[in-house]
Design a protein around this motif. Structure first.
Motif, mmCIF file in Angstrom:
data_model
loop_
_atom_site.group_PDB
_atom_site.id
_atom_site.type_symbol
_atom_site.label_atom_id
_atom_site.label_comp_id
_atom_site.label_asym_id
_atom_site.label_seq_id
_atom_site.Cartn_x
_atom_site.Cartn_y
_atom_site.Cartn_z
ATOM 1 N N ASP A 200 51.040 -16.676 29.646
ATOM 2 C CA ASP A 200 49.784 -16.512 28.914
ATOM 3 C C ASP A 200 49.401 -17.829 28.245
ATOM 4 O O ASP A 200 50.246 -18.518 27.676
ATOM 5 C CB ASP A 200 49.928 -15.397 27.869
ATOM 6 C CG ASP A 200 48.587 -14.844 27.414
ATOM 7 O OD1 ASP A 200 47.688 -15.654 27.112
ATOM 8 O OD2 ASP A 200 48.444 -13.614 27.348
ATOM 9 N N THR A 201 48.134 -18.181 28.310
ATOM 10 C CA THR A 201 47.662 -19.459 27.786
ATOM 11 C C THR A 201 47.237 -19.394 26.328
ATOM 12 O O THR A 201 46.857 -20.413 25.747
ATOM 13 C CB THR A 201 46.460 -19.946 28.614
ATOM 14 O OG1 THR A 201 45.473 -18.907 28.632
ATOM 15 C CG2 THR A 201 46.883 -20.264 30.035
ATOM 16 N N THR B 11 57.001 -14.859 25.774
ATOM 17 C CA THR B 11 57.450 -15.753 26.856
ATOM 18 C C THR B 11 57.393 -15.074 28.218
ATOM 19 O O THR B 11 58.108 -15.455 29.141
ATOM 20 C CB THR B 11 58.884 -16.234 26.578
ATOM 21 O OG1 THR B 11 59.753 -15.087 26.471
ATOM 22 C CG2 THR B 11 58.949 -17.041 25.293
ATOM 23 N N ARG B 12 56.535 -14.067 28.350
ATOM 24 C CA ARG B 12 56.443 -13.366 29.635
ATOM 25 C C ARG B 12 55.918 -14.282 30.743
ATOM 26 O O ARG B 12 55.121 -15.186 30.493
ATOM 27 C CB ARG B 12 55.531 -12.140 29.493
ATOM 28 C CG ARG B 12 56.130 -11.008 28.663
ATOM 29 C CD ARG B 12 55.142 -9.869 28.503
ATOM 30 N NE ARG B 12 53.977 -10.291 27.699
ATOM 31 C CZ ARG B 12 52.893 -9.534 27.534
ATOM 32 N NH1 ARG B 12 52.809 -8.350 28.125
ATOM 33 N NH2 ARG B 12 51.896 -9.980 26.786
ATOM 34 N N VAL B 13 56.348 -13.999 31.950
ATOM 35 C CA VAL B 13 55.935 -14.756 33.124
ATOM 36 C C VAL B 13 55.344 -13.779 34.135
ATOM 37 O O VAL B 13 55.921 -12.715 34.390
ATOM 38 C CB VAL B 13 57.124 -15.505 33.749
ATOM 39 C CG1 VAL B 13 56.699 -16.222 35.027
ATOM 40 C CG2 VAL B 13 57.716 -16.498 32.757
ATOM 41 N N PHE C 38 45.067 -14.842 30.207
ATOM 42 C CA PHE C 38 44.474 -15.337 28.967
ATOM 43 C C PHE C 38 44.393 -14.193 27.968
ATOM 44 O O PHE C 38 43.705 -13.209 28.203
ATOM 45 C CB PHE C 38 43.085 -15.914 29.265
ATOM 46 C CG PHE C 38 42.339 -16.436 28.068
ATOM 47 C CD1 PHE C 38 42.869 -17.448 27.281
ATOM 48 C CD2 PHE C 38 41.090 -15.929 27.734
ATOM 49 C CE1 PHE C 38 42.178 -17.939 26.189
ATOM 50 C CE2 PHE C 38 40.387 -16.417 26.646
ATOM 51 C CZ PHE C 38 40.936 -17.428 25.870
ATOM 52 N N ASN C 39 45.168 -14.325 26.874
ATOM 53 C CA ASN C 39 45.138 -13.340 25.791
ATOM 54 C C ASN C 39 45.416 -11.923 26.277
ATOM 55 O O ASN C 39 44.718 -10.966 25.921
ATOM 56 C CB ASN C 39 43.792 -13.400 25.061
ATOM 57 C CG ASN C 39 43.859 -12.745 23.694
ATOM 58 O OD1 ASN C 39 44.930 -12.641 23.103
ATOM 59 N ND2 ASN C 39 42.723 -12.297 23.206
ATOM 60 N N GLY C 40 46.449 -11.794 27.123
ATOM 61 C CA GLY C 40 46.901 -10.477 27.556
ATOM 62 C C GLY C 40 46.167 -9.893 28.737
ATOM 63 O O GLY C 40 46.463 -8.750 29.144
ATOM 64 N N SER C 41 45.220 -10.636 29.324
ATOM 65 C CA SER C 41 44.471 -10.138 30.476
ATOM 66 C C SER C 41 44.553 -11.117 31.638
ATOM 67 O O SER C 41 44.646 -12.325 31.444
ATOM 68 C CB SER C 41 43.000 -9.916 30.112
ATOM 69 O OG SER C 41 42.857 -8.877 29.168
ATOM 70 N N LEU C 42 44.497 -10.554 32.853
ATOM 71 C CA LEU C 42 44.500 -11.357 34.073
ATOM 72 C C LEU C 42 43.063 -11.506 34.566
ATOM 73 O O LEU C 42 42.333 -10.516 34.703
ATOM 74 C CB LEU C 42 45.346 -10.679 35.148
ATOM 75 C CG LEU C 42 45.315 -11.307 36.545
ATOM 76 C CD1 LEU C 42 46.044 -12.642 36.548
ATOM 77 C CD2 LEU C 42 45.911 -10.354 37.585
ATOM 78 N N ASN D 226 48.462 -25.202 31.238
ATOM 79 C CA ASN D 226 48.648 -24.251 30.148
ATOM 80 C C ASN D 226 48.536 -25.005 28.831
ATOM 81 O O ASN D 226 49.431 -25.780 28.486
ATOM 82 C CB ASN D 226 50.008 -23.558 30.256
ATOM 83 C CG ASN D 226 50.167 -22.436 29.252
ATOM 84 O OD1 ASN D 226 49.914 -22.603 28.071
ATOM 85 N ND2 ASN D 226 50.604 -21.272 29.727
ATOM 86 N N PRO D 227 47.445 -24.802 28.067
ATOM 87 C CA PRO D 227 47.252 -25.575 26.831
ATOM 88 C C PRO D 227 48.251 -25.219 25.739
ATOM 89 O O PRO D 227 48.512 -26.030 24.859
ATOM 90 C CB PRO D 227 45.824 -25.201 26.413
ATOM 91 C CG PRO D 227 45.579 -23.870 27.030
ATOM 92 C CD PRO D 227 46.332 -23.886 28.325
ATOM 93 N N ARG D 228 48.818 -24.028 25.796
ATOM 94 C CA ARG D 228 49.791 -23.640 24.777
ATOM 95 C C ARG D 228 51.080 -24.430 24.937
ATOM 96 O O ARG D 228 51.704 -24.846 23.960
ATOM 97 C CB ARG D 228 50.079 -22.138 24.870
ATOM 98 C CG ARG D 228 50.961 -21.609 23.755
ATOM 99 C CD ARG D 228 51.312 -20.146 23.964
ATOM 100 N NE ARG D 228 52.232 -19.968 25.080
ATOM 101 C CZ ARG D 228 52.831 -18.814 25.370
ATOM 102 N NH1 ARG D 228 52.583 -17.750 24.663
ATOM 103 N NH2 ARG D 228 53.645 -18.723 26.393
ATOM 104 N N GLU D 229 51.473 -24.664 26.173
ATOM 105 C CA GLU D 229 52.732 -25.360 26.457
ATOM 106 C C GLU D 229 52.522 -26.807 26.877
ATOM 107 O O GLU D 229 53.479 -27.574 26.971
ATOM 108 C CB GLU D 229 53.499 -24.613 27.557
ATOM 109 C CG GLU D 229 53.786 -23.156 27.211
ATOM 110 C CD GLU D 229 54.332 -22.386 28.405
ATOM 111 O OE1 GLU D 229 54.749 -23.027 29.385
ATOM 112 O OE2 GLU D 229 54.331 -21.153 28.356
#
Length: 431
Positions: free
Chosen positions: A198-199, A206-208, A252-256, A401-404
Motif C-alpha cells: 500500500d502506498t 506491511t501487507r503485500v 492506495f489506502n486499502g483499495s486496488l 512507492n512514495p511511502r517506502e
C-alpha cells in the motif's frame, strides 16, 4: 538557522536508503570562532608546556641532588677544619692552609648548582601561578558546561529530533538522480505480473499484494508481511468481480485500482469489504493492446501513486499515441487534469511517477535506462540519462512507492525492488 550563517542545505537519499546531506556555510567556519574551543585549545597548550617544564625540573633536580649528596662529606670535613682554624689560628700553618684552600676549590662547582636552584625556585613559583590560573579557567568552563544538565540536554535532543523530522518532511519530494542496483525479493510466478504494498497506509501495515499474469486474471493474493511473501505463507485470496488487463495496478489506502479487461474502465476494489466501490471510464483512453508499452501485455492503462496522489498513464487517438498523464480523484475516479507529454507510449518500456514527475524508460529489455522526464508542475520535459540495471532482461511492471521510496518491479518472473536517489535543495526560513 540563517542567524548562524548557514545558508542553503542540499541533500539526497543514497541508493542504500541513507540520507546524505551537505551545506553551504560561511567562508569562516563557526567552529574556529567558538570561544570555548579557543579557550580549551589554549589551556591544552599551557598544560603541555607545564608538563614539559616539570619533566625538565625533575631531571635536573635528580641530577643536582646526586651532586649535593656526593659533596656532603667534603662540606662536613671543611666545616670541622674551619672550626679548628677559628679556635686556634696558631695551628693554621702553610700546609694546613693549602689543604683548606684545596677543599674550598673542590666545592666551587656547587655554586652554579645553588644558582640553578634559585632559578628553579622562581620557575616553580611561576608554574604554581599558571596552575592556579588553569584551575580557575577550567572551573569556569566546567560551570558553563555543567549548566546543561540532563533534563536540558534531553530537551535539546527532542528539539533536534523534531527539527530533523521536519527536515525529512521537506525531503519528501525531489528530483530523481539515481537508481540503486536491483534487490531480488523473490522469484515466483510467470514472466509477467504485478506486486506491491500500500502506498499510503501507516508503516505498521506491511501487507503485500501479488497478481500473477497480465490479462483475464481475477486472483489477488494478500500476504500479511514481506517475510510471508518471501516464504509464500500466510496469505488470503481475493477474487475480483471483473478481470484485469495489463500490470499497471496499484494499491492506495486499502483499495486496488486497476484496468478492467477489454475496456478503458478504471475499477476501485476495496479489500476489506471485498467489493467494487466505484468504476469509471477514462474518456478516449486506448485499451486492448491499442497503445501498450513496448512489451505489449495489454499495458494500455497504468495506474500509479506518488506524493501528490493517484495518477493514470495512458494515451488516446487524439494525442496521436503520445503518453497522457492524468490526475485522478481516488474517491470518484474522475480525471482532474491531464497533460500530453509528447512521448510515444509504444516506445516506452515502462514509466513511474515521483513528486509529480513522470519518468520513462526507453526499453523493457536489458540495457534500459531512464530516458525521459515530464514535469507536471511546469508542463515541461527533458531527456535524461539515468542508468537502470535490468538484471533479468524483461520488465513488465515498474511502480514507485512514495511511502517506502522504492521502485517495485516484476522482472521476468522475479519480484525486485530498487532504492532511489532524490536530490533536494531546501532554503532556510530566512531566505
Amino acid at each position: 538557522s540563517p542567524d548562524e550563517g548557514w545558508q542553503v542545505y542540499t541533500s539526497a537519499q543514497a541508493p542504500d536508503g541513507k540520507c546524505l546531506c551537505t551545506a553551504v556555510i560561511p567562508v569562516q567556519g563557526t567552529c574556529s570562532r567558538d570561544l570555548r574551543s579557543h579557550q580549551l585549545r589554549q589551556l591544552m597548550e599551557k598544560v603541555q608546556n607545564i608538563s614539559q617544564s616539570m619533566e625538565v625540573l625533575d631531571l635536573r633536580t635528580y641530577r643536582d641532588l646526586q651532586y649535593v649528596r656526593n659533596t656532603e662529606s667534603l662540606m662536613k670535613g671543611l666545616d670541622s677544619r674551619l672550626k679548628v682554624a677559628a679556635e686556634s689560628q696558631k695551628s693554621l700553618n702553610a700546609k694546613s692552609f693549602q689543604e683548606l684552600k684545596d677543599k674550598m676549590t673542590e666545592l666551587m662547582p656547587l655554586l652554579p648548582v645553588l644558582d640553578q636552584y634559585k632559578s628553579d625556585t622562581r620557575l616553580i613559583v611561576h608554574l604554581k601561578e599558571e596552575v592556579r590560573n588553569l584551575s580557575g579557567s577550567l572551573l569556569a568552563i566546567q560551570e558553563e558546561m555543567g549548566a546543561y544538565d540532563y533534563e536540558e540536554l534531553q530537551q535539546r535532543v527532542l528539539t533536534l529530533e523534531a527539527r530533523l523530522h521536519a527536515c525529512m518532511q521537506k525531503l519528501g519530494c525531489g528530483k530523481l538522480t539515481g537508481v540503486s542496483n536491483p534487490i531480488t525479493i523473490r522469484a515466483s510466478g510467470s514472466r509477467f505480473g504485478s506486486w506491491m504494498t500500500d502506498t499510503m497506509t501507516p508503516s505498521a501495515d506491511t501487507r503485500v499484494w501479488y497478481m500473477d499474469g497480465y490479462y483475464k486474471g481475477r486472483r489477488v493474493l494478500e500476504f500479511r508481511t514481506l517475510n510471508d511473501f518471501v516464504t509464500g505463507q500466510n496469505f488470503v485470496q481475493h477474487l475480483l468481480p471483473h478481470p484485469w488487463a495489463g500490470t499497471g495496478h496499484v494499491v492506495f489506502n486499502g483499495s486496488l485500482y486497476y484496468n478492467k479487461y477489454q475496456s478503458n474502465i478504471a475499477v476501485k476494489y476495496h479489500f476489506r469489504s471485498r467489493s467494487v466501490l466505484v468504476q469509471r471510464s477514462l474518456a478516449g483512453a486506448g485499451y486492448n493492446n491499442t497503445f501498450p508499452y513496448s512489451w505489449g501485455g495489454f499495458s494500455d492503462i497504468d495506474f500509479m501513486v506518488d506524493e501528490n496522489g493517484l495518477w493514470a498513464v495512458y494515451t488516446t487517438n487524439q494525442n496521436a499515441g503520445n503518453i497522457v498523464v492524468s490526475r485522478v480523484d481516488p474517491q470518484t475516479l474522475e480525471v482532474l487534469r491531464s497533460w500530453d507529454t509528447g512521448y510515444p507510449k509504444r516506445s516506452a518500456g515502462e514509466s513511474f511517477m515521483i513528486c509529480g514527475t513522470l519518468y520513462v524508460t526507453n526499453s523493457h529489455l536489458a540495457g534500459a535506462k531512464i530516458y525521459f522526464a515530464y514535469y507536471t508542475n511546469t508542463s515541461s520535459y527533458e531527456y535524461t540519462d539515468i542508468p537502470f540495471h535490468n538484471q533479468y532482461s524483461h520488465i513488465s511492471m515498474l511502480d514507485y512507492n512514495p511511502r517506502e521510496r522504492v521502485l517495485y518491479t516484476w522482472n521476468n518472473g522475479h519480484q525486485v525492488i530498487y532504492n532511489v536517489t532524490l536530490f533536494h535543495v531546501i532554503k532556510t526560513s530566512g531566505e
